[in-house]
Write a protein that holds these residues in place. Structure first.
Motif, PDB file in Angstrom:
ATOM      1  N   THR A  26      90.135  56.483  41.213  1.00  0.00           N
ATOM      2  CA  THR A  26      89.074  57.483  41.339  1.00  0.00           C
ATOM      3  C   THR A  26      89.612  58.860  40.983  1.00  0.00           C
ATOM      4  N   TYR A  64      79.252  59.372  46.225  1.00  0.00           N
ATOM      5  CA  TYR A  64      79.105  58.044  46.822  1.00  0.00           C
ATOM      6  C   TYR A  64      77.856  58.061  47.698  1.00  0.00           C
ATOM      7  N   THR A 104      80.710  56.836  42.050  1.00  0.00           N
ATOM      8  CA  THR A 104      81.832  55.943  42.322  1.00  0.00           C
ATOM      9  C   THR A 104      81.445  54.972  43.427  1.00  0.00           C
ATOM     10  N   ASP A 105      82.108  53.818  43.438  1.00  0.00           N
ATOM     11  CA  ASP A 105      81.916  52.868  44.534  1.00  0.00           C
ATOM     12  C   ASP A 105      83.060  52.966  45.543  1.00  0.00           C
ATOM     13  N   ASP A 106      83.836  54.046  45.437  1.00  0.00           N
ATOM     14  CA  ASP A 106      84.991  54.280  46.294  1.00  0.00           C
ATOM     15  C   ASP A 106      84.548  55.021  47.559  1.00  0.00           C
ATOM     16  N   GLN A 107      84.376  54.276  48.652  1.00  0.00           N
ATOM     17  CA  GLN A 107      83.919  54.865  49.907  1.00  0.00           C
ATOM     18  C   GLN A 107      84.928  55.847  50.493  1.00  0.00           C
TER      19      GLN A 107
END
Length: 197
Positions: A110, A129, A172-175
């Motif tokens: 990321t 997000y 992004t799918d980065d929590q």
């Protein structure tokens, strides 16, 4: 002009946490700030870290990772003060990617994607997000003068609010971009939600 610079803000006191938050070990045994730093510098090799003068052990560990250390000697200094110190010390950079030392769950991939957007000409960039803006936040070199004049505890948020059209939100799918820890009770929840790499 030198390449993009990663800035790790690690001069907070962590008073709400009740102990040395940045040195608190995570599930992999590493200190919170070290995991954050490792993810950051693996994506952006030129890095500076702002620490308090008394945090010598942390400074040494960050230096061993490849960070240039900047001490924030201002009593009661806020995030804006730390950020301005870092930018003034690296004013020749092509831009800055600003990361917080208490956010160790952000993936290196990321961070690298944000750095790439800055290299491609983004003015300001941050991960998004679930419709929320996360960290780290990147600024092109054009913002150097304004970043270097920041003070107090607002950090770069002031610029994001003043120039909202300049900000590119990168989905992004980065929590992990939203996951920080202020209290010990939040740590177990964060470690359940996010996976350290």
């Amino acid at each position: 002009m030198v390449p993009l610079t990663a800035v790790l803000l690690a001069a907070g006191g962590g008073s709400r946490f009740g102990s040395s938050k940045l040195l608190h070990p995570l599930s992999n045994g590493e200190a919170m700030a070290i995991v954050s730093a490792r993810h950051l510098i693996s994506a952006v090799p030129r890095g500076v870290a702002v620490v308090r003068p008394e945090d010598r052990g942390l400074a040494k560990s960050l230096e061993e990772l490849g960070f240039r250390i900047i001490e924030n000697k201002l009593v009661g200094a806020g995030m804006g003060d730390s950020l301005s110190l870092a930018v003034r010390a690296t004013i020749d950079a092509a831009g800055w990617l600003i990361a917080l030392a208490d956010m160790p769950w952000i993936k290196s991939e990321t961070i690298a994607a944000l750095a790439e957007r800055l290299d491609q000409g983004a003015s300001m960039v941050a991960p998004g997000y679930g419709g929320k803006r996360g960290h780290p936040v990147g600024f092109s070199g054009a913002w150097g003068d304004q970043l270097s004049e920041l003070d107090g505890d607002r950090g770069g948020r002031q610029l994001l609010q003043n120039y909202p059209k300049e900000l590119e939100l990168m989905p992004t799918d980065d929590q992990g971009v939203l996951q920080d820890v202020d209290y010990p009770s939040e740590l177990s929840v964060a470690e359940q939600n996010c996976i350290l790499d």
